[in-house]
Design a protein around this motif. Structure first.
Motif, mmCIF file in Angstrom:
data_model
loop_
_atom_site.group_PDB
_atom_site.id
_atom_site.type_symbol
_atom_site.label_atom_id
_atom_site.label_comp_id
_atom_site.label_asym_id
_atom_site.label_seq_id
_atom_site.Cartn_x
_atom_site.Cartn_y
_atom_site.Cartn_z
ATOM 1 N N VAL A 67 27.705 59.742 86.596
ATOM 2 C CA VAL A 67 27.153 60.638 85.586
ATOM 3 C C VAL A 67 27.656 60.151 84.235
ATOM 4 C CG1 VAL A 67 27.008 63.001 84.740
ATOM 5 C CG2 VAL A 67 27.103 62.563 87.203
ATOM 6 N N VAL A 68 26.727 59.821 83.349
ATOM 7 C CA VAL A 68 27.077 59.234 82.057
ATOM 8 C C VAL A 68 26.550 60.118 80.938
ATOM 9 C CG1 VAL A 68 27.041 56.908 83.048
ATOM 10 C CG2 VAL A 68 24.980 57.810 81.959
ATOM 11 N N GLY A 69 26.984 59.797 79.714
ATOM 12 C CA GLY A 69 26.466 60.509 78.547
ATOM 13 C C GLY A 69 27.306 61.663 78.081
ATOM 14 N N VAL A 70 28.284 62.077 78.904
ATOM 15 C CA VAL A 70 29.228 63.133 78.511
ATOM 16 C C VAL A 70 30.616 62.717 78.979
ATOM 17 C CG1 VAL A 70 27.555 65.019 78.583
ATOM 18 C CG2 VAL A 70 28.808 64.410 80.656
ATOM 19 N N PRO A 71 31.681 63.221 78.350
ATOM 20 C CA PRO A 71 33.021 62.931 78.856
ATOM 21 C C PRO A 71 33.167 63.399 80.299
ATOM 22 C CG PRO A 71 33.124 63.926 76.669
ATOM 23 C CD PRO A 71 31.699 64.046 77.130
ATOM 24 N N TYR A 72 34.011 62.690 81.050
ATOM 25 C CA TYR A 72 34.161 62.997 82.481
ATOM 26 C C TYR A 72 34.551 64.451 82.718
ATOM 27 C CZ TYR A 72 39.212 62.727 81.735
ATOM 28 O OH TYR A 72 40.494 62.951 81.297
ATOM 29 N N ASP A 73 35.322 65.041 81.784
ATOM 30 C CA ASP A 73 35.793 66.412 82.001
ATOM 31 C C ASP A 73 34.763 67.466 81.569
ATOM 32 O OD1 ASP A 73 36.026 65.841 79.324
ATOM 33 O OD2 ASP A 73 38.046 66.657 79.096
ATOM 34 N N LYS A 74 33.582 67.012 81.151
ATOM 35 C CA LYS A 74 32.520 67.950 80.794
ATOM 36 C C LYS A 74 31.434 68.032 81.866
ATOM 37 C CE LYS A 74 34.361 68.861 76.789
ATOM 38 N NZ LYS A 74 35.021 70.173 76.573
ATOM 39 N N ASP A 98 36.594 51.598 84.662
ATOM 40 C CA ASP A 98 37.538 52.068 83.652
ATOM 41 C C ASP A 98 37.773 53.565 83.848
ATOM 42 O OD1 ASP A 98 39.190 52.215 81.469
ATOM 43 O OD2 ASP A 98 37.539 52.338 80.015
ATOM 44 N N PRO A 99 38.705 53.936 84.737
ATOM 45 C CA PRO A 99 38.934 55.356 84.985
ATOM 46 C C PRO A 99 39.609 56.019 83.776
ATOM 47 C CG PRO A 99 40.551 54.024 86.151
ATOM 48 C CD PRO A 99 39.585 53.071 85.529
ATOM 49 N N PRO A 100 39.481 57.340 83.693
ATOM 50 C CA PRO A 100 38.748 58.232 84.599
ATOM 51 C C PRO A 100 37.241 58.225 84.329
ATOM 52 C CG PRO A 100 39.816 59.506 82.876
ATOM 53 C CD PRO A 100 40.248 58.087 82.663
ATOM 54 N N TYR A 101 36.478 58.426 85.400
ATOM 55 C CA TYR A 101 35.029 58.494 85.275
ATOM 56 C C TYR A 101 34.501 59.431 86.360
ATOM 57 C CZ TYR A 101 35.422 54.923 88.944
ATOM 58 O OH TYR A 101 35.763 54.234 90.080
ATOM 59 N N ALA A 102 33.318 59.969 86.132
ATOM 60 C CA ALA A 102 32.743 60.962 87.041
ATOM 61 C C ALA A 102 31.767 60.303 87.997
ATOM 62 C CB ALA A 102 32.036 62.057 86.261
ATOM 63 N N PHE A 158 22.862 58.425 86.120
ATOM 64 C CA PHE A 158 22.226 59.657 85.663
ATOM 65 C C PHE A 158 22.896 60.145 84.392
ATOM 66 C CE2 PHE A 158 20.929 59.242 89.991
ATOM 67 C CZ PHE A 158 19.623 59.737 89.987
ATOM 68 N N ARG A 159 22.076 60.314 83.358
ATOM 69 C CA ARG A 159 22.560 60.742 82.053
ATOM 70 C C ARG A 159 22.427 62.260 81.941
ATOM 71 N NH1 ARG A 159 24.112 58.569 77.439
ATOM 72 N NH2 ARG A 159 23.704 56.487 78.306
ATOM 73 N N VAL A 173 23.394 68.036 88.989
ATOM 74 C CA VAL A 173 24.637 67.665 89.662
ATOM 75 C C VAL A 173 24.906 68.691 90.754
ATOM 76 C CG1 VAL A 173 27.120 67.315 89.399
ATOM 77 C CG2 VAL A 173 25.550 66.534 87.598
ATOM 78 N N PHE A 174 24.848 68.246 92.003
ATOM 79 C CA PHE A 174 25.116 69.135 93.143
ATOM 80 C C PHE A 174 26.617 69.267 93.375
ATOM 81 C CE2 PHE A 174 25.720 69.997 97.665
ATOM 82 C CZ PHE A 174 24.882 71.084 97.856
ATOM 83 N N SER A 175 27.350 68.145 93.206
ATOM 84 C CA SER A 175 28.806 68.126 93.329
ATOM 85 C C SER A 175 29.295 66.871 92.612
ATOM 86 C CB SER A 175 29.234 68.121 94.800
ATOM 87 O OG SER A 175 30.648 68.208 94.906
ATOM 88 N N TYR A 176 30.598 66.769 92.389
ATOM 89 C CA TYR A 176 31.114 65.584 91.711
ATOM 90 C C TYR A 176 32.619 65.477 91.935
ATOM 91 C CZ TYR A 176 33.070 68.609 88.067
ATOM 92 O OH TYR A 176 33.801 69.557 87.407
ATOM 93 N N VAL A 177 33.139 64.281 91.709
ATOM 94 C CA VAL A 177 34.577 64.035 91.678
ATOM 95 C C VAL A 177 34.869 63.211 90.434
ATOM 96 C CG1 VAL A 177 34.886 64.118 94.187
ATOM 97 C CG2 VAL A 177 34.414 61.932 93.068
ATOM 98 N N VAL A 178 36.106 63.288 89.951
ATOM 99 C CA VAL A 178 36.551 62.457 88.835
ATOM 100 C C VAL A 178 37.560 61.459 89.384
ATOM 101 C CG1 VAL A 178 37.741 62.391 86.616
ATOM 102 C CG2 VAL A 178 36.127 64.245 87.116
ATOM 103 N N MET A 179 37.253 60.179 89.234
ATOM 104 C CA MET A 179 38.114 59.119 89.748
ATOM 105 C C MET A 179 39.176 58.775 88.703
ATOM 106 S SD MET A 179 36.985 58.496 92.763
ATOM 107 C CE MET A 179 37.867 56.975 93.103
ATOM 108 N N HIS A 180 40.442 58.952 89.084
ATOM 109 C CA HIS A 180 41.573 58.569 88.240
ATOM 110 C C HIS A 180 42.314 57.357 88.804
ATOM 111 C CE1 HIS A 180 41.520 62.211 85.660
ATOM 112 N NE2 HIS A 180 41.099 62.819 86.758
#
Length: 305
Positions: A269-276, A249-253, A299-300, A234-241
Protein backbone atom coordinates in the motif's frame (compact mmCIF):
# COMPACT_ATOMS: atom_id res chain seq x y z
CA UNK A 1 38.20 -29.33 -1.14
CA UNK A 2 36.50 -26.19 -2.47
CA UNK A 3 33.02 -25.91 -3.83
CA UNK A 4 34.44 -26.09 -7.35
CA UNK A 5 36.03 -29.52 -6.89
CA UNK A 6 32.97 -31.81 -7.25
CA UNK A 7 32.81 -33.30 -10.76
CA UNK A 8 29.24 -32.96 -11.97
CA UNK A 9 29.29 -36.59 -13.10
CA UNK A 10 29.41 -37.65 -9.44
CA UNK A 11 26.36 -35.55 -8.64
CA UNK A 12 24.45 -36.58 -11.77
CA UNK A 13 24.89 -40.21 -10.75
CA UNK A 14 22.35 -39.61 -7.96
CA UNK A 15 19.60 -38.78 -10.46
CA UNK A 16 17.05 -41.55 -10.51
CA UNK A 17 18.14 -43.03 -7.17
CA UNK A 18 15.37 -43.86 -4.73
CA UNK A 19 14.95 -41.55 -1.75
CA UNK A 20 12.12 -43.69 -0.26
CA UNK A 21 10.51 -46.93 -1.38
CA UNK A 22 7.02 -48.07 -0.32
CA UNK A 23 7.21 -45.83 2.74
CA UNK A 24 4.07 -45.66 4.88
CA UNK A 25 2.38 -42.55 6.20
CA UNK A 26 2.29 -42.39 9.98
CA UNK A 27 -1.47 -41.92 10.04
CA UNK A 28 -4.28 -42.69 7.63
CA UNK A 29 -6.13 -39.69 6.25
CA UNK A 30 -8.29 -38.49 9.14
CA UNK A 31 -10.76 -35.74 10.04
CA UNK A 32 -8.83 -34.25 13.01
CA UNK A 33 -5.77 -33.50 10.85
CA UNK A 34 -8.03 -32.08 8.14
CA UNK A 35 -9.75 -29.87 10.73
CA UNK A 36 -6.45 -28.59 12.15
CA UNK A 37 -5.17 -27.83 8.63
CA UNK A 38 -8.35 -25.95 7.66
CA UNK A 39 -8.33 -23.94 10.89
CA UNK A 40 -4.68 -22.97 10.31
CA UNK A 41 -5.39 -21.98 6.70
CA UNK A 42 -8.70 -20.30 7.40
CA UNK A 43 -10.43 -22.58 4.88
CA UNK A 44 -14.05 -23.25 5.80
CA UNK A 45 -15.10 -25.00 2.59
CA UNK A 46 -17.89 -27.52 3.36
CA UNK A 47 -16.22 -30.22 1.24
CA UNK A 48 -13.72 -30.74 4.07
CA UNK A 49 -16.37 -31.52 6.73
CA UNK A 50 -18.96 -34.15 7.41
CA UNK A 51 -19.38 -37.84 6.48
CA UNK A 52 -18.41 -37.29 2.83
CA UNK A 53 -15.41 -35.10 3.59
CA UNK A 54 -12.30 -35.05 1.43
CA UNK A 55 -8.89 -33.69 2.41
CA UNK A 56 -7.77 -30.35 0.95
CA UNK A 57 -5.59 -31.24 -2.07
CA UNK A 58 -2.71 -29.11 -0.78
CA UNK A 59 -2.41 -31.46 2.21
CA UNK A 60 -0.87 -34.04 -0.14
CA UNK A 61 2.60 -33.86 1.41
CA UNK A 62 1.29 -33.61 4.99
CA UNK A 63 0.29 -37.30 5.02
CA UNK A 64 3.86 -38.35 4.15
CA UNK A 65 5.72 -36.32 6.80
CA UNK A 66 7.60 -38.19 9.49
CA UNK A 67 7.33 -35.51 12.17
CA UNK A 68 10.01 -34.94 14.80
CA UNK A 69 10.70 -38.66 15.22
CA UNK A 70 10.98 -39.34 11.49
CA UNK A 71 10.02 -42.49 9.64
CA UNK A 72 11.13 -45.87 10.94
CA UNK A 73 12.39 -48.76 8.86
CA UNK A 74 14.52 -48.90 5.75
CA UNK A 75 11.70 -47.86 3.43
CA UNK A 76 11.41 -44.44 5.03
CA UNK A 77 15.15 -43.77 5.18
CA UNK A 78 17.16 -42.38 2.29
CA UNK A 79 20.76 -43.52 2.04
CA UNK A 80 20.94 -41.80 -1.36
CA UNK A 81 19.97 -38.49 0.22
CA UNK A 82 22.47 -38.97 3.05
CA UNK A 83 25.25 -39.70 0.55
CA UNK A 84 24.37 -36.78 -1.72
CA UNK A 85 24.17 -34.30 1.16
CA UNK A 86 27.42 -35.58 2.65
CA UNK A 87 29.13 -35.03 -0.71
CA UNK A 88 27.75 -31.51 -1.06
CA UNK A 89 28.48 -30.60 2.58
CA UNK A 90 32.03 -31.86 2.23
CA UNK A 91 32.50 -29.70 -0.86
CA UNK A 92 31.47 -26.57 1.04
CA UNK A 93 27.80 -26.43 0.06
CA UNK A 94 26.71 -26.34 3.68
CA UNK A 95 23.68 -24.05 3.43
CA UNK A 96 20.24 -25.02 2.19
CA UNK A 97 17.15 -23.11 1.15
CA UNK A 98 13.83 -24.37 -0.22
CA UNK A 99 13.05 -22.77 -3.57
CA UNK A 100 9.70 -24.10 -4.81
CA UNK A 101 7.36 -27.06 -5.01
CA UNK A 102 4.81 -28.37 -7.51
CA UNK A 103 1.90 -30.73 -6.90
CA UNK A 104 -0.38 -32.70 -9.22
CA UNK A 105 -3.64 -34.15 -7.89
CA UNK A 106 -5.08 -37.31 -9.44
CA UNK A 107 -7.79 -38.27 -6.99
CA UNK A 108 -9.25 -36.93 -3.72
CA UNK A 109 -7.95 -38.24 -0.39
CA UNK A 110 -10.68 -39.35 2.02
CA UNK A 111 -10.66 -40.23 5.72
CA UNK A 112 -9.51 -43.81 6.14
CA UNK A 113 -7.21 -43.87 3.12
CA UNK A 114 -3.88 -45.54 3.94
CA UNK A 115 -0.99 -43.54 2.53
CA UNK A 116 2.18 -44.98 1.00
CA UNK A 117 4.76 -43.13 -1.05
CA UNK A 118 7.83 -43.55 -3.20
CA UNK A 119 10.40 -40.79 -3.66
CA UNK A 120 13.23 -40.38 -6.14
CA UNK A 121 16.01 -37.84 -6.59
CA UNK A 122 14.75 -36.55 -9.91
CA UNK A 123 17.53 -34.12 -10.78
CA UNK A 124 20.70 -32.45 -9.54
CA UNK A 125 21.57 -29.34 -11.48
CA UNK A 126 25.02 -28.32 -12.69
CA UNK A 127 26.66 -25.69 -10.51
CA UNK A 128 24.65 -22.45 -10.46
CA UNK A 129 25.62 -19.03 -9.15
CA UNK A 130 22.83 -17.20 -7.33
CA UNK A 131 22.65 -14.10 -5.16
CA UNK A 132 22.84 -16.35 -2.11
CA UNK A 133 25.95 -18.12 -3.35
CA UNK A 134 27.07 -20.93 -5.62
CA UNK A 135 25.48 -24.36 -5.41
CA UNK A 136 23.30 -27.08 -6.89
CA UNK A 137 19.52 -27.37 -7.14
CA UNK A 138 18.22 -30.77 -6.00
CA UNK A 139 14.70 -31.83 -7.06
CA UNK A 140 12.88 -34.71 -5.39
CA UNK A 141 9.70 -36.26 -6.82
CA UNK A 142 7.33 -38.06 -4.47
CA UNK A 143 4.50 -40.27 -5.75
CA UNK A 144 1.76 -40.52 -3.14
CA UNK A 145 -0.58 -43.53 -3.14
CA UNK A 146 -3.90 -43.95 -1.33
CA UNK A 147 -4.86 -47.58 -0.71
CA UNK A 148 -2.42 -48.50 -3.49
CA UNK A 149 -3.81 -46.06 -6.06
CA UNK A 150 -1.71 -43.11 -7.27
CA UNK A 151 -3.33 -40.02 -5.73
CA UNK A 152 -0.83 -37.28 -6.55
CA UNK A 153 2.73 -36.23 -7.19
CA UNK A 154 4.78 -33.76 -5.16
CA UNK A 155 8.00 -32.18 -6.46
CA UNK A 156 10.19 -30.31 -3.99
CA UNK A 157 13.28 -28.31 -4.98
CA UNK A 158 16.06 -27.04 -2.74
CA UNK A 159 19.33 -25.22 -3.29
CA UNK A 160 22.41 -26.59 -1.51
CA UNK A 161 24.92 -23.76 -1.71
CA UNK A 162 28.10 -22.17 -0.39
CA UNK A 163 27.25 -18.67 0.90
CA UNK A 164 28.94 -15.79 -0.83
CA UNK A 165 32.12 -15.05 1.12
CA UNK A 166 33.01 -11.60 2.35
CA UNK A 167 31.13 -8.37 1.90
CA UNK A 168 29.90 -8.02 -1.67
CA UNK A 169 30.58 -4.88 -3.61
CA UNK A 170 27.89 -2.34 -3.00
CA UNK A 171 25.35 -2.19 -5.81
CA UNK A 172 21.70 -1.53 -6.25
CA UNK A 173 19.81 -4.38 -4.60
CA UNK A 174 17.14 -6.10 -6.70
CA UNK A 175 13.75 -7.27 -5.51
CA UNK A 176 13.39 -11.07 -5.37
CA UNK A 177 12.12 -12.48 -8.66
CA UNK A 178 8.63 -14.00 -8.62
CA UNK A 179 8.40 -17.75 -9.27
CA UNK A 180 6.62 -18.10 -12.61
CA UNK A 181 5.21 -21.53 -13.44
CA UNK A 182 2.61 -23.08 -15.70
CA UNK A 183 -0.19 -22.24 -13.26
CA UNK A 184 0.49 -18.50 -12.88
CA UNK A 185 2.27 -17.51 -16.11
CA UNK A 186 -0.89 -15.83 -17.42
CA UNK A 187 -1.03 -13.56 -14.38
CA UNK A 188 2.53 -12.31 -14.94
CA UNK A 189 1.89 -11.85 -18.66
CA UNK A 190 -1.00 -9.61 -17.65
CA UNK A 191 1.20 -7.60 -15.28
CA UNK A 192 3.70 -7.07 -18.09
CA UNK A 193 0.85 -5.51 -20.07
CA UNK A 194 -0.40 -3.43 -17.10
CA UNK A 195 -3.41 -5.67 -16.57
CA UNK A 196 -4.33 -7.29 -13.26
CA UNK A 197 -5.94 -10.62 -14.14
CA UNK A 198 -7.79 -13.02 -11.89
CA UNK A 199 -9.52 -16.28 -12.79
CA UNK A 200 -13.24 -17.04 -13.00
CA UNK A 201 -14.59 -20.59 -13.10
CA UNK A 202 -16.61 -21.24 -16.26
CA UNK A 203 -18.68 -23.89 -14.46
CA UNK A 204 -19.83 -22.03 -11.34
CA UNK A 205 -18.62 -18.45 -12.04
CA UNK A 206 -16.61 -18.28 -8.79
CA UNK A 207 -13.75 -15.77 -9.04
CA UNK A 208 -10.38 -16.78 -7.58
CA UNK A 209 -6.95 -15.41 -6.81
CA UNK A 210 -4.13 -16.41 -6.63
CA UNK A 211 -4.18 -18.42 -9.85
CA UNK A 212 -4.88 -22.14 -9.43
CA UNK A 213 -5.31 -25.00 -11.93
CA UNK A 214 -8.85 -25.77 -10.75
CA UNK A 215 -11.83 -24.32 -8.91
CA UNK A 216 -11.82 -24.79 -5.13
CA UNK A 217 -15.62 -24.60 -5.06
CA UNK A 218 -16.71 -27.08 -7.74
CA UNK A 219 -13.43 -28.67 -8.86
CA UNK A 220 -13.79 -27.67 -12.50
CA UNK A 221 -10.52 -27.15 -14.41
CA UNK A 222 -12.29 -24.86 -16.92
CA UNK A 223 -11.71 -21.14 -16.33
CA UNK A 224 -11.30 -17.76 -17.99
CA UNK A 225 -9.05 -14.80 -17.21
CA UNK A 226 -10.83 -11.59 -16.17
CA UNK A 227 -9.26 -8.15 -15.86
CA UNK A 228 -9.83 -6.37 -12.56
CA UNK A 229 -11.06 -2.80 -12.68
CA UNK A 230 -8.38 -1.73 -10.21
CA UNK A 231 -10.43 -0.43 -7.29
CA UNK A 232 -10.58 -2.02 -3.86
CA UNK A 233 -10.22 -1.58 -0.12
CA UNK A 234 -7.69 -2.64 2.48
CA UNK A 235 -9.13 -5.81 4.03
CA UNK A 236 -6.17 -6.29 6.41
CA UNK A 237 -2.53 -5.23 6.63
CA UNK A 238 0.76 -5.58 8.49
CA UNK A 239 3.64 -3.14 8.89
CA UNK A 240 7.04 -4.69 8.25
CA UNK A 241 9.79 -3.41 10.58
CA UNK A 242 12.13 -6.43 10.62
CA UNK A 243 14.01 -8.23 9.20
CA UNK A 244 15.78 -5.93 6.76
CA UNK A 245 16.00 -7.26 3.21
CA UNK A 246 17.99 -5.76 0.35
CA UNK A 247 15.83 -3.57 -1.93
CA UNK A 248 13.27 -3.01 0.83
CA UNK A 249 13.24 0.02 3.10
CA UNK A 250 11.27 -0.73 6.28
CA UNK A 251 8.97 0.19 7.80
CA UNK A 252 6.43 -0.32 5.03
CA UNK A 253 2.84 -1.54 4.80
CA UNK A 254 1.84 -4.83 3.20
CA UNK A 255 -1.88 -4.98 2.59
CA UNK A 256 -4.43 -7.68 1.85
CA UNK A 257 -6.52 -5.77 -0.68
CA UNK A 258 -10.08 -6.82 -1.49
CA UNK A 259 -10.85 -5.90 -5.09
CA UNK A 260 -14.27 -4.72 -6.20
CA UNK A 261 -14.67 -8.08 -7.99
CA UNK A 262 -14.46 -9.95 -4.66
CA UNK A 263 -10.99 -11.48 -4.81
CA UNK A 264 -8.10 -10.52 -2.53
CA UNK A 265 -4.46 -9.88 -3.34
CA UNK A 266 -1.39 -9.22 -1.19
CA UNK A 267 0.58 -6.15 -2.23
CA UNK A 268 2.18 -2.96 -0.97
CA UNK A 269 0.00 0.00 0.00
CA UNK A 270 1.64 3.21 -1.19
CA UNK A 271 0.85 6.91 -1.23
CA UNK A 272 0.44 7.35 2.53
CA UNK A 273 2.80 6.86 5.48
CA UNK A 274 2.84 3.28 6.75
CA UNK A 275 1.20 4.32 10.03
CA UNK A 276 -1.76 5.89 8.21
CA UNK A 277 -2.90 2.71 6.50
CA UNK A 278 -6.16 1.41 7.96
CA UNK A 279 -8.71 -1.31 7.32
CA UNK A 280 -11.39 -0.17 4.88
CA UNK A 281 -9.15 2.40 3.20
CA UNK A 282 -10.02 2.76 -0.52
CA UNK A 283 -7.14 2.01 -2.87
CA UNK A 284 -6.52 1.96 -6.61
CA UNK A 285 -4.22 -0.23 -8.66
CA UNK A 286 -1.06 1.09 -10.24
CA UNK A 287 2.09 -0.56 -11.52
CA UNK A 288 5.47 0.15 -9.94
CA UNK A 289 8.70 -0.43 -11.83
CA UNK A 290 11.18 -1.62 -9.20
CA UNK A 291 14.14 -2.23 -11.54
CA UNK A 292 14.96 -2.56 -15.23
CA UNK A 293 13.38 -6.02 -15.46
CA UNK A 294 10.58 -6.12 -12.91
CA UNK A 295 7.27 -4.29 -12.58
CA UNK A 296 4.78 -5.10 -9.83
CA UNK A 297 1.13 -4.25 -9.07
CA UNK A 298 0.75 -2.03 -5.99
CA UNK A 299 -2.18 -0.11 -4.53
CA UNK A 300 -2.24 3.63 -3.93
CA UNK A 301 -4.42 4.96 -1.12
CA UNK A 302 -7.22 7.23 -2.26
CA UNK A 303 -9.14 9.95 -0.50
CA UNK A 304 -12.57 8.75 0.64
CA UNK A 305 -15.55 10.31 -1.08
Amino acid sequence: MTHEDVPYERLAAFQGRAAATAATGKDPVNLPMIRHWCEAMGDAHPAYEGPDAVAPPTMLQAWTMGGLSGHTGAAGRSEAYDELFALLDGAGYTSVVATDCEQEYLRPLRPGDEITFDAVIESVSPRKTTKLGTGHFVTTRMDVHADGELAGTHRFRILKYAPTAGKPAKRAALRPRPVVNRDNAGFWEGVAGHRLLFQRCRACATPRFPWLPGCADCGSPDWEAVEAGGTGTVFSYVVMHHPHFPAFDPPYAVGLVELAEGVRIVSNVVGVPYDKVRIGMPVRLEFLRVDDELELPVFRAEEEG
